[in-house]
Design an enzyme around this catalytic site. Sequence first.
Site, PDB file in Angstrom:
ATOM      1  N   CYS A 163      25.792 -18.903  11.159  1.00  0.00           N
ATOM      2  CA  CYS A 163      25.721 -19.683  10.072  1.00  0.00           C
ATOM      3  C   CYS A 163      26.829 -20.418   9.326  1.00  0.00           C
ATOM      4  CB  CYS A 163      24.825 -18.746   8.726  1.00  0.00           C
ATOM      5  SG  CYS A 163      23.334 -18.000   9.590  1.00  0.00           S
ATOM      6  N   HIS A 303      27.537 -18.916   0.049  1.00  0.00           N
ATOM      7  CA  HIS A 303      26.842 -18.678   1.009  1.00  0.00           C
ATOM      8  C   HIS A 303      25.448 -18.168   0.742  1.00  0.00           C
ATOM      9  CE1 HIS A 303      25.483 -18.162   5.140  1.00  0.00           C
ATOM     10  NE2 HIS A 303      25.483 -16.926   5.050  1.00  0.00           N
ATOM     11  N   GLU A 314      29.617 -11.094  -1.289  1.00  0.00           N
ATOM     12  CA  GLU A 314      30.107 -12.071  -1.557  1.00  0.00           C
ATOM     13  C   GLU A 314      30.599 -12.626  -2.842  1.00  0.00           C
ATOM     14  OE1 GLU A 314      29.647 -17.333  -0.696  1.00  0.00           O
ATOM     15  OE2 GLU A 314      28.009 -15.946  -0.834  1.00  0.00           O
ATOM     16  N   LYS A 334      20.819 -22.731  -1.787  1.00  0.00           N
ATOM     17  CA  LYS A 334      19.735 -21.947  -0.595  1.00  0.00           C
ATOM     18  C   LYS A 334      18.410 -21.509  -1.538  1.00  0.00           C
ATOM     19  CE  LYS A 334      22.720 -20.641   2.990  1.00  0.00           C
ATOM     20  NZ  LYS A 334      24.044 -20.723   2.585  1.00  0.00           N
ATOM     21  N   HIS A 339      17.659 -21.343   4.134  1.00  0.00           N
ATOM     22  CA  HIS A 339      18.714 -21.057   4.625  1.00  0.00           C
ATOM     23  C   HIS A 339      18.774 -22.032   6.183  1.00  0.00           C
ATOM     24  CE1 HIS A 339      22.432 -19.621   6.366  1.00  0.00           C
ATOM     25  NE2 HIS A 339      22.008 -18.500   6.813  1.00  0.00           N
ATOM     26  N   PHE A 400      26.612 -14.547  11.276  1.00  0.00           N
ATOM     27  CA  PHE A 400      26.631 -13.190  12.038  1.00  0.00           C
ATOM     28  C   PHE A 400      27.873 -13.249  13.062  1.00  0.00           C
ATOM     29  CE2 PHE A 400      21.715 -12.430  12.083  1.00  0.00           C
ATOM     30  CZ  PHE A 400      21.717 -11.945  10.715  1.00  0.00           C
TER      31      PHE A 400
END
Length: 413
Positions: A163, A303, A314, A334, A339, A400
Site C-alpha cells: 500500500c 495513510h 500513525e 480514505k 483503500h 505490509f
Amino acid sequence: MKRVVITGLGAVTPLGNNVEEFWQNSVKGISGAGLITHFDTEKFKVNFACEIKDFDPKAHLSHNEIKRSDLFTQYALYASAEAIQDSGLELEKMDPFDTGVIWGTGQGGMWTFESEVMNFAAGDGTPRFNPFFVPKFIANMASGMISMKYGLQGINYTTVSACATGNTALMDAFNYIRLGKAKVIVSGGSEAAISPASIGGFSIMKAMSTRNDDFATASRPYDAERDGFVMGEGAGALILEEYEHAKARGAKIYAELAGAAMTADAYHMTAPHPEGAGAIKAMQLAVKEAGANMEDIDYINPHATSTPLGDLIELKAINNAFKGNKNLDISATKSMTGHLLGAAGAVEAILSIKAIQNGIIPPTINLHSIDNNIPQDINIVFGEAKEKEINFALSNAFGFGGHNATVVFKKFS
C-alpha cells in the site's frame, strides 16, 4: 539537483472518473461505498466496497487495448490519458527517450489470474489458458502499455511495495528527473482488487470492515468504533516534469514535488512499528529534502485506513514528528474513497496537490465519536471541508512488509 513539477493529473476513482469530479466529490464529503457488483458476495463476510461507477474504458482505450489488458491496466491507461492531455505535452515533438513511465500496483492483474486459474481448476485438467493470461496479470504491464500507447521509450518499470506503492513510484520518478535521467515521467498507481480472492483474503485477516448494514459509513478513520478498511479501486496518474523543460514550453504547473523519502519498519509482516519509528523518519527525511521545517507543513493526507491499530500509530508518529506545529491540519480521505492499495498514494497525491491549488482541505467523513486515545491537540478536519492557504502538503502511504513512503508537495512559485 533539478526541480520537479507536476504538470498533469488524471484519475479514475470511486468518487469520479476524472480529476475534477473526483475533487469536487471529495470536497463535498461523498462516500464512495456501495454493495459489490463485480461478483456474487452471498457467502462472503464482506459484501461492500468502493467500486468505480459507470466506467467506460472505450472513452480512452481501443478495442484491442481492452481485450488484451486486465482491469488494473485499463484503469492505468484511462487515468494516464487524462493526465497527458491535461499536461499539454506534445509527445510527438519530444525525444521519446526523454520521457518514461514509472507506475505502481500492489497486486497487478488479480482478476485475470483468478479467473484463469479458477477456469482451469473447474475443467478436466487440460491447460486451456488464454494466450494473454501472463501478459495481462504481470504487474509491469500497466507501465508497458502506457509506454506503447504513447511511444515513450525512456525509463520504464513498475514498483511494488504493497500500500506504499503509489508513493514509491512517485519518489522514483522524482529522483530520476532530479538526476537528469528523464525530462518527463508518467507516474502513479492503479489497482483492481475488488475480487473474490482479495476480498476473501483481507477479510479472513480481519483487516476489513464488516459493517454490511451501514456500508456508507464503514470507512471511519479515527472513530472509536472503526473496524477495518473498505476496499477501493481505480488509478491516479501524475505528469512529473523537469522544471526548466516545463517552463520552456509554458506549461501549467500545479505544484512542485519537493521531497520524498522511504524507510522500513523491519518489525512485522502486517503490523506497523508500535512507536511509528519508520513513519517518523520517513516524514522527517521528506520534509528536510523539501527544504522545509516541520513547522512549515500545513496539511497532511495520512495513510489512515480505518484500522484500529494503524490509525493510532500513525497519529502517534505525526504527533511525535510535528511537535509544536499548531498550524497542521490532517484529513483522512480514505473515509470517502476506501483503500485503493497500490493506487492509494497516487490518488491521495492528487488530492494533496488540489488542496494546495484551491486552498481547500477535503474532510474526514464518518467520524461519529473520536477515539479517546487520539491526542486532543491534533487538528483533524472532519465533517466539512476547510478553507486554508497551503504552502506545503505531506502525504503518507504505508504497506505490509513495513514499507513507509512519504511525499511532500510545495506550492509552486
